[in-house]
Scaffold this motif. Sequence first.
Motif, PDB file in Angstrom:
ATOM      1  N   TRP A  21      16.268  -5.523   5.697  1.00 39.16           N
ATOM      2  CA  TRP A  21      15.406  -4.388   6.125  1.00 39.16           C
ATOM      3  C   TRP A  21      15.748  -3.085   6.067  1.00 39.16           C
ATOM      4  O   TRP A  21      15.034  -2.126   6.249  1.00 39.16           O
ATOM      5  CB  TRP A  21      15.153  -4.798   7.505  1.00 39.16           C
ATOM      6  N   ILE A  55       8.671  -2.558   7.450  1.00 38.43           N
ATOM      7  CA  ILE A  55       9.286  -3.706   7.369  1.00 38.43           C
ATOM      8  C   ILE A  55       8.595  -4.775   7.161  1.00 38.43           C
ATOM      9  O   ILE A  55       8.860  -5.881   6.749  1.00 38.43           O
ATOM     10  CB  ILE A  55      10.151  -3.873   9.004  1.00 38.43           C
ATOM     11  N   GLN A  58       8.253  -4.995   3.344  1.00 34.24           N
ATOM     12  CA  GLN A  58       9.899  -5.605   3.016  1.00 34.24           C
ATOM     13  C   GLN A  58      10.052  -7.064   3.075  1.00 34.24           C
ATOM     14  O   GLN A  58      10.427  -8.001   2.238  1.00 34.24           O
ATOM     15  CB  GLN A  58      10.985  -5.059   3.668  1.00 34.24           C
ATOM     16  N   SER A  59       9.338  -7.554   4.437  1.00 35.05           N
ATOM     17  CA  SER A  59       9.667  -9.141   4.594  1.00 35.05           C
ATOM     18  C   SER A  59       8.341  -9.828   3.567  1.00 35.05           C
ATOM     19  O   SER A  59       8.763 -10.748   3.282  1.00 35.05           O
ATOM     20  CB  SER A  59       9.138  -9.209   6.092  1.00 35.05           C
TER      21      SER A  59
END
Length: 98
Positions: A21, A55, A58-59
């Motif tokens: 992250w 985030i 990115q996940s």
Amino acid sequence: MSTYQRITFKAIIELAAPPSWAAAICPVLVGTALAFGLQGEVNLLYTLILLFAAILMQSAVNTINDYFDFIKGTDTAENCIDTTDASIIYNHINPAPR
């Protein structure tokens, strides 16, 4: 016969890969600092929304990467020693739609 299990909260966190992250958080923090330096103020709500979205993206990328590594056969129990690196394999998740 496969031994796939239901996805757990632990597996979801491993798929999201929180250690990566930083690649999403750092650009938001740098941009926020730059905006504050140039404008003298920052909208905290917009900053938090942007941070959450970064985030989340990115996940999603981490999960998609794990999925395609599983489909292509790149991730196997033999070549992935770290259990968090191949979470689909080690958590016995069936990525096929039902």
